[in-house]
Structure formats: C-alpha cells, structure tokens
Design a protein around this motif. Structure first.
Motif, PDB file in Angstrom:
ATOM      1  N   ASP A   1      48.064  12.523  71.179  1.00 18.07           N
ATOM      2  CA  ASP A   1      48.535  12.977  72.481  1.00 18.07           C
ATOM      3  C   ASP A   1      49.763  13.862  72.286  1.00 18.07           C
ATOM      4  O   ASP A   1      50.785  13.409  71.767  1.00 18.07           O
ATOM      5  CB  ASP A   1      48.887  11.767  73.353  1.00 18.07           C
ATOM      6  CG  ASP A   1      49.048  12.135  74.826  1.00 18.07           C
ATOM      7  OD1 ASP A   1      49.441  13.283  75.112  1.00 18.07           O
ATOM      8  OD2 ASP A   1      48.789  11.267  75.686  1.00 18.07           O
ATOM      9  N   VAL A   2      49.661  15.123  72.690  1.00 16.48           N
ATOM     10  CA  VAL A   2      50.783  16.063  72.547  1.00 16.48           C
ATOM     11  C   VAL A   2      52.020  15.553  73.267  1.00 16.48           C
ATOM     12  O   VAL A   2      53.153  15.851  72.871  1.00 16.48           O
ATOM     13  CB  VAL A   2      50.364  17.450  73.095  1.00 16.48           C
ATOM     14  CG1 VAL A   2      51.524  18.436  73.029  1.00 16.48           C
ATOM     15  CG2 VAL A   2      49.172  17.976  72.319  1.00 16.48           C
ATOM     16  N   ARG A   3      51.823  14.753  74.320  1.00 14.73           N
ATOM     17  CA  ARG A   3      52.942  14.228  75.101  1.00 14.73           C
ATOM     18  C   ARG A   3      53.717  13.153  74.349  1.00 14.73           C
ATOM     19  O   ARG A   3      54.775  12.704  74.804  1.00 14.73           O
ATOM     20  CB  ARG A   3      52.429  13.677  76.433  1.00 14.73           C
ATOM     21  CG  ARG A   3      51.826  14.748  77.332  1.00 14.73           C
ATOM     22  CD  ARG A   3      51.057  14.154  78.484  1.00 14.73           C
ATOM     23  NE  ARG A   3      49.886  13.410  78.032  1.00 14.73           N
ATOM     24  CZ  ARG A   3      48.963  12.883  78.834  1.00 14.73           C
ATOM     25  NH1 ARG A   3      49.101  13.016  80.146  1.00 14.73           N
ATOM     26  NH2 ARG A   3      47.933  12.232  78.341  1.00 14.73           N
ATOM     27  N   GLU A   4      53.200  12.746  73.170  1.00 16.69           N
ATOM     28  CA  GLU A   4      53.888  11.780  72.308  1.00 16.69           C
ATOM     29  C   GLU A   4      54.132  12.439  70.955  1.00 16.69           C
ATOM     30  O   GLU A   4      53.452  12.166  69.961  1.00 16.69           O
ATOM     31  CB  GLU A   4      53.039  10.517  72.164  1.00 16.69           C
ATOM     32  CG  GLU A   4      52.773   9.817  73.501  1.00 16.69           C
ATOM     33  CD  GLU A   4      51.807   8.655  73.387  1.00 16.69           C
ATOM     34  OE1 GLU A   4      51.315   8.397  72.249  1.00 16.69           O
ATOM     35  OE2 GLU A   4      51.536   8.009  74.412  1.00 16.69           O
ATOM     36  N   PRO A   5      55.098  13.363  70.892  1.00 14.90           N
ATOM     37  CA  PRO A   5      55.274  14.200  69.702  1.00 14.90           C
ATOM     38  C   PRO A   5      55.608  13.442  68.422  1.00 14.90           C
ATOM     39  O   PRO A   5      55.192  13.869  67.337  1.00 14.90           O
ATOM     40  CB  PRO A   5      56.408  15.154  70.103  1.00 14.90           C
ATOM     41  CG  PRO A   5      57.130  14.453  71.207  1.00 14.90           C
ATOM     42  CD  PRO A   5      56.077  13.691  71.952  1.00 14.90           C
ATOM     43  N   ASP A   6      56.339  12.335  68.520  1.00 13.70           N
ATOM     44  CA  ASP A   6      56.684  11.587  67.309  1.00 13.70           C
ATOM     45  C   ASP A   6      55.426  11.023  66.649  1.00 13.70           C
ATOM     46  O   ASP A   6      55.247  11.143  65.422  1.00 13.70           O
ATOM     47  CB  ASP A   6      57.663  10.454  67.641  1.00 13.70           C
ATOM     48  CG  ASP A   6      59.024  10.978  68.071  1.00 13.70           C
ATOM     49  OD1 ASP A   6      59.436  12.044  67.569  1.00 13.70           O
ATOM     50  OD2 ASP A   6      59.666  10.340  68.931  1.00 13.70           O
ATOM     51  N   ALA A   7      54.555  10.421  67.451  1.00 14.60           N
ATOM     52  CA  ALA A   7      53.303   9.885  66.913  1.00 14.60           C
ATOM     53  C   ALA A   7      52.407  11.014  66.404  1.00 14.60           C
ATOM     54  O   ALA A   7      51.747  10.879  65.362  1.00 14.60           O
ATOM     55  CB  ALA A   7      52.580   9.074  67.989  1.00 14.60           C
ATOM     56  N   LEU A   8      52.386  12.122  67.140  1.00 13.80           N
ATOM     57  CA  LEU A   8      51.598  13.277  66.723  1.00 13.80           C
ATOM     58  C   LEU A   8      52.043  13.773  65.353  1.00 13.80           C
ATOM     59  O   LEU A   8      51.222  13.999  64.455  1.00 13.80           O
ATOM     60  CB  LEU A   8      51.743  14.397  67.760  1.00 13.80           C
ATOM     61  CG  LEU A   8      51.274  15.798  67.328  1.00 13.80           C
ATOM     62  CD1 LEU A   8      49.777  15.811  67.081  1.00 13.80           C
ATOM     63  CD2 LEU A   8      51.659  16.833  68.374  1.00 13.80           C
ATOM     64  N   LEU A   9      53.355  13.934  65.170  1.00 11.31           N
ATOM     65  CA  LEU A   9      53.869  14.457  63.911  1.00 11.31           C
ATOM     66  C   LEU A   9      53.633  13.478  62.763  1.00 11.31           C
ATOM     67  O   LEU A   9      53.393  13.908  61.616  1.00 11.31           O
ATOM     68  CB  LEU A   9      55.355  14.782  64.052  1.00 11.31           C
ATOM     69  CG  LEU A   9      55.652  15.978  64.969  1.00 11.31           C
ATOM     70  CD1 LEU A   9      57.156  16.096  65.241  1.00 11.31           C
ATOM     71  CD2 LEU A   9      55.127  17.268  64.355  1.00 11.31           C
ATOM     72  N   ASP A  10      53.681  12.186  63.047  1.00  5.78           N
ATOM     73  CA  ASP A  10      53.364  11.189  62.014  1.00  5.78           C
ATOM     74  C   ASP A  10      51.934  11.379  61.519  1.00  5.78           C
ATOM     75  O   ASP A  10      51.668  11.337  60.309  1.00  5.78           O
ATOM     76  CB  ASP A  10      53.541   9.772  62.562  1.00  5.78           C
ATOM     77  CG  ASP A  10      55.000   9.356  62.638  1.00  5.78           C
ATOM     78  OD1 ASP A  10      55.839  10.022  61.999  1.00  5.78           O
ATOM     79  OD2 ASP A  10      55.295   8.370  63.349  1.00  5.78           O
ATOM     80  N   LYS A  11      51.003  11.582  62.449  1.00  5.13           N
ATOM     81  CA  LYS A  11      49.593  11.765  62.084  1.00  5.13           C
ATOM     82  C   LYS A  11      49.371  13.095  61.367  1.00  5.13           C
ATOM     83  O   LYS A  11      48.553  13.186  60.453  1.00  5.13           O
ATOM     84  CB  LYS A  11      48.712  11.677  63.327  1.00  5.13           C
ATOM     85  CG  LYS A  11      48.665  10.300  63.960  1.00  5.13           C
ATOM     86  CD  LYS A  11      47.741  10.279  65.169  1.00  5.13           C
ATOM     87  CE  LYS A  11      47.667   8.891  65.787  1.00  5.13           C
ATOM     88  NZ  LYS A  11      46.761   8.853  66.977  1.00  5.13           N
ATOM     89  N   LEU A  12      50.110  14.106  61.782  1.00  4.80           N
ATOM     90  CA  LEU A  12      49.960  15.421  61.148  1.00  4.80           C
ATOM     91  C   LEU A  12      50.521  15.441  59.732  1.00  4.80           C
ATOM     92  O   LEU A  12      50.131  16.296  58.919  1.00  4.80           O
ATOM     93  CB  LEU A  12      50.669  16.488  61.979  1.00  4.80           C
ATOM     94  CG  LEU A  12      49.949  16.992  63.231  1.00  4.80           C
ATOM     95  CD1 LEU A  12      50.855  17.926  64.023  1.00  4.80           C
ATOM     96  CD2 LEU A  12      48.653  17.714  62.850  1.00  4.80           C
ATOM     97  N   GLY A  13      51.416  14.488  59.435  1.00  3.29           N
ATOM     98  CA  GLY A  13      52.075  14.468  58.136  1.00  3.29           C
ATOM     99  C   GLY A  13      51.122  14.447  56.954  1.00  3.29           C
ATOM    100  O   GLY A  13      51.437  14.993  55.885  1.00  3.29           O
ATOM    101  N   GLY A  14      49.964  13.819  57.123  1.00  2.00           N
ATOM    102  CA  GLY A  14      48.993  13.758  56.031  1.00  2.00           C
ATOM    103  C   GLY A  14      48.056  14.953  55.984  1.00  2.00           C
ATOM    104  O   GLY A  14      47.242  15.067  55.057  1.00  2.00           O
ATOM    105  N   LEU A  15      48.166  15.836  56.965  1.00  2.00           N
ATOM    106  CA  LEU A  15      47.246  16.973  57.051  1.00  2.00           C
ATOM    107  C   LEU A  15      47.936  18.322  56.900  1.00  2.00           C
ATOM    108  O   LEU A  15      47.287  19.319  56.573  1.00  2.00           O
ATOM    109  CB  LEU A  15      46.511  16.941  58.402  1.00  2.00           C
ATOM    110  CG  LEU A  15      45.694  15.683  58.700  1.00  2.00           C
ATOM    111  CD1 LEU A  15      45.193  15.715  60.141  1.00  2.00           C
ATOM    112  CD2 LEU A  15      44.520  15.572  57.734  1.00  2.00           C
ATOM    113  N   VAL A  16      49.245  18.344  57.182  1.00  2.32           N
ATOM    114  CA  VAL A  16      50.005  19.590  57.164  1.00  2.32           C
ATOM    115  C   VAL A  16      51.213  19.443  56.247  1.00  2.32           C
ATOM    116  O   VAL A  16      51.881  18.406  56.253  1.00  2.32           O
ATOM    117  CB  VAL A  16      50.481  19.957  58.603  1.00  2.32           C
ATOM    118  CG1 VAL A  16      51.409  21.167  58.572  1.00  2.32           C
ATOM    119  CG2 VAL A  16      49.280  20.220  59.504  1.00  2.32           C
TER     120      VAL A  16
END
Length: 238
Positions: free
Chosen positions: A106-121
C-alpha cells in the motif's frame, strides 16, 4: 477503470460500470487516460536515457496498454499495487518476465512499502518512482509524507515522475468524487502549486510542470496538445 478507459481487456464488471458513470459526467476521460499513458511512455524513455535502470511503478493496477517493462526492457521494473486480486492477475499476466516483479503493498504505508522493496531494489543506485494518477487518491499530509520518504531513500540522480488530476470541471466534480469514493478511493484534487510541492528536493526537467500532452510531445502540433487533463512532471533528485 483505467484499463477500461484505455480500451484494455483486463478489467471487471464493477470497473466498467463505474467508468461509464464517470464518462457520463466527463466524456473526455478516455482522452485524458490516453494522454496520461502517452506521458508515461515518454517519461520512462527519458529516465532510462538519464541512466536509470530501476523503476518502481506505484499504484500500477493491472498491466494494460504500453507497460513500463515493455518501454524499458533494459531496466529492473517493480509494479506495486495494494489490491490482492490485481496482484494475482498481474503476476499471471507477467509470468516468466525477466527483471519484472509485481509487489503487493500500500503506497499509503511508505515504511512497509520500502521494507518490501528493499529486497527488489538497490537503493544505493538511482531509482525512478512513477506516481501516475495515484497521489490524488491520497489525502494531503499522507501524500506529501509518502513522497518525502521516497525522496529520502533515493540517491542523487534518482527520479520522481508524477501525473495528477486537477479540478477542471468544478460543476461536475462532486458527482465524480462520489463515484470514486464508492468504486475505489476518494479523490483529493490539488492546485498546480500544491502539486508542485511534491517536487521539493528535485530539479524539474524541462518543460517543468505542465499538462500531459505538453511534456516533450512526440508531435508538438498534434490536435489536443493544449488541453489540460491535469499536471505532469519529472524531477531529478539533487
């Protein structure tokens, strides 16, 4: 709804019904959606030409006409959407695509989003965040907080790409707001100055914040290039 406006095939009955309601009040919505999609193609080509090889497409929805990974096959592309059904269908449509992922977040939850993106970006390298037709579905303070956190995690040379709706038909807007509230998420229309605030910390590429067809058009003389369906811009982090 967006896919339906683009005459795509990956949409549902509820999407089509809500989209038809919008089209009754805003008959130019399809034209605007296509202008937005054309801007996406030009903006993605631009960031790739600037050397960016990682692209995160926020609020991507179902893969539709002219997808980001097709425009930039040399880049790592991560599509993000919060809808589990969209993600399942998206992964199925993109099966066996190298260098492409579909992330549920959920873009509205940026901290969780960035945590998930950490393994992909790899955030030690430039990344382009695409926020096309998504920020106007997020309330003011949350929207600015989201962009600020994306900016903070990005290294210099990263890019932010935005398209954002404006209140171009005030008399009809309340009806549209109610339709979107029932169908997906509430609209939060902003002024040009308010949209410009998202680019704090970024250097806007020419021609700055402008209407979709006015941003580096392939054919500057094409009909409709002066129509404002909202504002778009591409910024480079300083």
């Amino acid at each position: 709804m967006y896919d339906y406006y683009l005459d795509g095939k990956d949409n549902f009955a509820a999407d089509r019904a809500a989209a038809e309601q919008i089209l009754k009040n805003f008959p130019d919505t399809k034209v605007g959606a296509r202008a937005n999609r054309a801007f996406l193609r030009r903006a993605v080509r631009y960031v790739v030409d600037q050397g960016v090889r990682q692209i995160v497409d926020l609020g991507a929805g179902l893969p539709t006409q002219g997808n980001t990974h097709e425009i930039a096959p040399e880049a790592r592309v991560v599509y993000v959407d919060y809808d589990s059904v969209v993600c399942v269908h998206g992964r199925a449509l993109l099966a066996r695509k190298d260098n492409v992922d579909f992330l549920q977040a959920d873009v509205r939850e940026p901290d969780a989003l960035l945590d998930k993106l950490g393994g992909l970006v790899d955030f030690e390298q430039p990344v382009a965040f695409l926020a096309l037709a998504i920020l106007h579905f997020i309330p003011d303070e949350s929207a600015y907080d989201v962009v600020a956190k994306l900016r903070k995690v990005s290294v210099p040379g990263s890019h932010l790409v935005i398209s954002h709706a404006v209140d171009s038909t005030p008399d009809a807007t309340p009806q549209a707001l109610e339709i979107y509230k029932k169908a997906t998420a509430s609209l939060n229309l902003r002024t040009r100055e308010e949209i410009l605030r998202f680019f704090e910390g970024y250097e806007l590429a020419e021609p700055g914040l402008t209407y979709p067809n006015g941003w580096r058009p392939d054919d500057p003389t094409a009909p409709g290039n002066g129509i404002n369906f909202g504002y778009v811009g591409v910024g480079r982090k300083l």
